[in-house]
Design an enzyme around this catalytic site. Sequence first.
Site, mmCIF file in Angstrom:
data_model
loop_
_atom_site.group_PDB
_atom_site.id
_atom_site.type_symbol
_atom_site.label_atom_id
_atom_site.label_comp_id
_atom_site.label_asym_id
_atom_site.label_seq_id
_atom_site.Cartn_x
_atom_site.Cartn_y
_atom_site.Cartn_z
ATOM 1 N N GLU A 89 0.834 -1.205 0.000
ATOM 2 C CA GLU A 89 0.000 0.000 0.000
ATOM 3 C C GLU A 89 0.868 1.255 0.000
ATOM 4 O O GLU A 89 2.010 1.233 0.431
ATOM 5 C CB GLU A 89 -0.910 -0.001 1.232
ATOM 6 N N CYS A 102 3.507 8.472 1.012
ATOM 7 C CA CYS A 102 4.191 7.537 1.906
ATOM 8 C C CYS A 102 4.274 6.200 1.168
ATOM 9 O O CYS A 102 3.247 5.606 0.859
ATOM 10 C CB CYS A 102 3.367 7.428 3.187
ATOM 11 N N CYS A 109 7.249 -7.235 6.893
ATOM 12 C CA CYS A 109 8.375 -6.597 7.588
ATOM 13 C C CYS A 109 8.838 -7.535 8.685
ATOM 14 O O CYS A 109 8.026 -8.177 9.343
ATOM 15 C CB CYS A 109 7.929 -5.263 8.197
ATOM 16 N N CYS A 113 7.837 -4.807 15.418
ATOM 17 C CA CYS A 113 7.469 -3.823 16.449
ATOM 18 C C CYS A 113 6.084 -4.186 17.001
ATOM 19 O O CYS A 113 5.156 -4.450 16.229
ATOM 20 C CB CYS A 113 7.467 -2.409 15.883
ATOM 21 N N CYS A 116 2.769 -2.330 15.753
ATOM 22 C CA CYS A 116 2.582 -2.018 14.331
ATOM 23 C C CYS A 116 1.836 -3.121 13.581
ATOM 24 O O CYS A 116 2.254 -4.275 13.577
ATOM 25 C CB CYS A 116 3.945 -1.770 13.682
ATOM 26 N N CYS A 330 -0.404 5.720 9.796
ATOM 27 C CA CYS A 330 0.838 5.040 10.159
ATOM 28 C C CYS A 330 0.537 3.738 10.876
ATOM 29 O O CYS A 330 -0.256 3.706 11.810
ATOM 30 C CB CYS A 330 1.663 5.884 11.121
HETATM 31 N N1 SAH Z 1 10.295 0.628 9.392
HETATM 32 C C1 SAH Z 1 10.379 2.046 9.376
HETATM 33 C C2 SAH Z 1 9.289 2.733 8.589
HETATM 34 C C3 SAH Z 1 7.861 2.240 8.696
HETATM 35 S S1 SAH Z 1 6.761 2.762 9.950
HETATM 36 C C4 SAH Z 1 10.442 2.577 10.777
HETATM 37 O O1 SAH Z 1 10.362 1.794 11.712
HETATM 38 O O2 SAH Z 1 10.655 3.759 10.952
HETATM 39 C C5 SAH Z 1 6.587 4.473 9.967
HETATM 40 C C6 SAH Z 1 6.332 5.005 11.392
HETATM 41 O O3 SAH Z 1 5.002 4.693 11.873
HETATM 42 C C7 SAH Z 1 7.295 4.401 12.388
HETATM 43 O O4 SAH Z 1 7.766 5.393 13.255
HETATM 44 C C8 SAH Z 1 6.410 3.416 13.107
HETATM 45 O O5 SAH Z 1 6.925 3.069 14.344
HETATM 46 C C9 SAH Z 1 5.100 4.165 13.184
HETATM 47 N N2 SAH Z 1 3.929 3.334 13.501
HETATM 48 C C10 SAH Z 1 3.809 2.003 13.384
HETATM 49 N N3 SAH Z 1 2.575 1.607 13.784
HETATM 50 C C11 SAH Z 1 1.924 2.711 14.139
HETATM 51 C C12 SAH Z 1 0.593 2.969 14.589
HETATM 52 N N4 SAH Z 1 -0.292 1.977 14.733
HETATM 53 N N5 SAH Z 1 0.237 4.237 14.841
HETATM 54 C C13 SAH Z 1 1.113 5.248 14.641
HETATM 55 N N6 SAH Z 1 2.356 5.072 14.207
HETATM 56 C C14 SAH Z 1 2.765 3.824 13.956
#
Ligand code: SAH
Length: 338
Positions: A89, A102, A109, A113, A116, A330
């Site tokens: 996406e 974005c 991935c 985390c 996420c 995000c």
């Molecule tokens: N892998 C990279 C980029 C992808 S995520 C990274 O870790 O930076 C982009 C951002 O969104 C990251 O800071 C991630 O931690 C955040 N993110 C992930 N899940 C989220 C959520 N449910 N709500 C808000 N931000 C989130």
Amino acid sequence: MENIFSYTRPMLEDYFTNLGEKSYKATQVFEWLYDKRVSNFSEMTNLKKELIAKLESDFDNYKIKIKKYQHSNETYKFLFELSDQNYIEAVVMQHDYGTSVCVSSEVGCNMGCAFCESGRLKKVRNLNTYEMVEQLLLIEETLKIRISSVVVMGIGEPFDNYDNLINFLTIINDAKGLAIGARHITVSTCGLVPKILEFAKLPMQFNLALSLHAPDDELRSKLMPINKVYSINEVMNAIDKYYSLTNRRVTIEYVMLDNVNDSDECAFKLIKLLKGKNVYVNLIPYNETNHLEFKKTCKEKVLHFGKILQDNNITVTIRKEFGSDIDAACGQLRSKEV
Ligand code: SAH
């Protein structure tokens, strides 16, 4: 066969010189692809017939497909289908000053985390360069817009797909490519230290964002398994090195999780960690998902947390919430069509 949209201009120049052709042919092909938006070699009228035949036999110009796109206010979410039926996406956000996109860098991935959604599907594979470039081309073509800035913050850890990422950034930054200024391009990483250092040495002035999300190792390791490989200390040293090499401020991303990392104590630890560093903090309102137990910190508490940082001379911005109603925010992007 390789995809023409995976080739940077220097790569294409090498290709032509190896054929005994002039290197400027690469610029001509780039003008067709990215300026006139013609990808059929047979329509590239300033190339000789034999050369067109050679390009046709060496390169594919296949494009990924738009499976669907949804729209809500100033946000669009695109679901793309790749040639092997994987899905990724991308999200388009329209601001007063232009349009930012974005993009995703991987199918799934591996960073795992805890908060996420995108990481619930393990990494299937890297995206090829052309699959990243084409996300942008198809968005521009469909919405009839020009993209003014790009953030690599979709599905995937961009530094876990480093070489394809750099070729992608080179193409979109190239004046004969999509001509998006390096200062309008940001890569977000969970903190892969060796790649941060490599990225710092690039001649192009791309921006870097670091997903920190916790001010100490104990908490960060719980939220982000990568912290067990590269501790906060190691990541912060890499950020210092990045700054000394590039003179560019790094964005520290901090997603606000209710009762997890949003206490005053966390704010003060964060201040201690960041004091004297040339960074700014981007507080990210958490987007809740159905599958994960985390809750978002309420707005008042986000503002309060931000004020503590600000009162201690740390520059803070709060990320505008885009697209949560269409799961385009995000951490809500998925690699599955559901
Ligand atoms: N892998 C990279 C980029 C992808 S995520 C990274 O870790 O930076 C982009 C951002 O969104 C990251 O800071 C991630 O931690 C955040 N993110 C992930 N899940 C989220 C959520 N449910 N709500 C808000 N931000 C989130």
